[in-house]
Design an enzyme around this catalytic site. Structure first.
Site, PDB file in Angstrom:
ATOM      1  N   SER A  76       4.928   6.725   2.386  1.00  0.00           N
ATOM      2  CA  SER A  76       5.542   5.431   2.692  1.00  0.00           C
ATOM      3  C   SER A  76       4.869   4.344   1.866  1.00  0.00           C
ATOM      4  CB  SER A  76       5.323   5.070   4.170  1.00  0.00           C
ATOM      5  OG  SER A  76       5.748   6.095   5.027  1.00  0.00           O
ATOM      6  N   ASN A  82       0.860  -1.183   0.000  1.00  0.00           N
ATOM      7  CA  ASN A  82       0.000   0.000   0.000  1.00  0.00           C
ATOM      8  C   ASN A  82       0.896   1.234   0.000  1.00  0.00           C
ATOM      9  OD1 ASN A  82      -2.406   1.597   0.320  1.00  0.00           O
ATOM     10  ND2 ASN A  82      -1.920   1.807   2.494  1.00  0.00           N
ATOM     11  N   ASP A 128      -2.252   0.547   8.273  1.00  0.00           N
ATOM     12  CA  ASP A 128      -1.028   1.339   8.053  1.00  0.00           C
ATOM     13  C   ASP A 128       0.096   0.960   9.035  1.00  0.00           C
ATOM     14  OD1 ASP A 128      -2.413   2.736   6.052  1.00  0.00           O
ATOM     15  OD2 ASP A 128      -3.162   4.197   7.470  1.00  0.00           O
ATOM     16  N   HIS A 144       0.928   5.129   1.539  1.00  0.00           N
ATOM     17  CA  HIS A 144       0.256   5.939   2.548  1.00  0.00           C
ATOM     18  C   HIS A 144       0.927   7.318   2.594  1.00  0.00           C
ATOM     19  CE1 HIS A 144      -2.009   6.884   6.109  1.00  0.00           C
ATOM     20  NE2 HIS A 144      -0.909   7.365   6.640  1.00  0.00           N
TER      21      HIS A 144
HETATM   22  C1  GRF Z   1      -3.014   8.804  -2.099  1.00  0.00           C
HETATM   23  O1  GRF Z   1      -2.718   9.944  -1.344  1.00  0.00           O
HETATM   24  C2  GRF Z   1      -2.526   7.573  -1.397  1.00  0.00           C
HETATM   25  O2  GRF Z   1      -1.369   7.802  -0.657  1.00  0.00           O
HETATM   26  C3  GRF Z   1      -3.665   7.257  -0.478  1.00  0.00           C
HETATM   27  O3  GRF Z   1      -4.821   7.551  -1.219  1.00  0.00           O
HETATM   28  C4  GRF Z   1      -4.522   8.548  -2.189  1.00  0.00           C
HETATM   29  C5  GRF Z   1      -4.932   7.992  -3.511  1.00  0.00           C
HETATM   30  O4  GRF Z   1      -4.810   8.918  -4.552  1.00  0.00           O
HETATM   31  N1  GRF Z   1      -3.595   5.883  -0.047  1.00  0.00           N
HETATM   32  P1  GRF Z   1      -4.878   8.421  -6.059  1.00  0.00           P
HETATM   33  O5  GRF Z   1      -6.242   7.767  -6.253  1.00  0.00           O
HETATM   34  O6  GRF Z   1      -3.771   7.469  -6.298  1.00  0.00           O
HETATM   35  O7  GRF Z   1      -4.756   9.656  -6.873  1.00  0.00           O
END
Ligand code: GRF
Length: 193
Positions: A139, A110, A148, A112
């Site tokens: 991260s 993932n 997370d 984050h």
């Molecule tokens: C990103 O900020 C990611 O870190 C978080 O959700 C958001 C997704 O944005 N998990 P996108 O759909 O990739 O533009």
């Protein structure tokens, strides 16, 4: 080099998903994107992926009601039908049950928007500013049961600037995410822990 097959799960705009797909144009990328799956049939990211020539699927969570695991079983079946070896969450906005986490243990990552273990959860940019941080970032981590909380694979740091709002900070972090995620995923699938 045989590329590892990755399935990407999204819920929204899919800008990280697009970065992950575009990175596969580089000859030294260690993964290919086998499928993009959204739990929301109207996610803008599905059209983006289609335009980029990647197979897409919607596995709507709504018909499953409160049975999150049943929805995840449908997701899991779709990932396996597509021959996925790894899963990358990219703005997938559903909490996972132990079923999916355990099914893909060590093979699900993932991204984050914080320097974990700082600021897990939502609204990270506002919290980082209010916390007086001079540095923020993103991260890439393995997905485990705790939200997370999985081991961090890679991080990118950016300075918090005087006058930053959550929105200006988020925009700069997002640019860093788009660079970090493909590199971290490519490195991870080449030598997973
Ligand atoms: C990103 O900020 C990611 O870190 C978080 O959700 C958001 C997704 O944005 N998990 P996108 O759909 O990739 O533009």
């Amino acid at each position: 080099m045989i590329r590892k097959r990755v399935g990407i799960l999204i819920s929204g705009q899919g800008s990280n998903m697009e970065a992950l797909i575009r990175a596969t144009e580089a000859p030294d990328c260690n993964y290919e994107v086998a499928v993009v799956i959204s739990n929301r049939p109207d996610a803008a990211g599905l059209d983006r992926a289609k335009t980029l020539g990647v197979p897409v699927l919607a596995v709507d969570h709504a018909p499953f009601g409160k049975d999150r695991e049943a929805h995840e079983r449908a997701l899991d079946a779709a990932l396996r039908r597509s021959g996925c070896e790894y899963v990358a969450l990219a703005g997938y906005m559903r909490l996972l049950t132990p079923f999916l986490v355990e099914a893909w243990a060590g093979r699900m990552v993932n991204i984050h928007p914080s320097l974990l273990p700082k600021y897990p959860g939502l609204d990270t940019h506002r919290r980082a500013i209010e916390g007086g941080e001079v540095e923020h970032g993103c991260s890439v981590h393995l997905v485990t049961i705790g939200v997370d909380e999985g081991p961090v694979i890679a991080q990118a740091k950016i300075p918090v600037e005087a006058g930053d709002s959550p929105e200006t900070l988020a925009a700069r972090v997002l640019v860093a995410e788009h660079q970090l995620y493909p590199a971290a995923l490519s490195g991870y699938v080449a030598s997973p822990t």
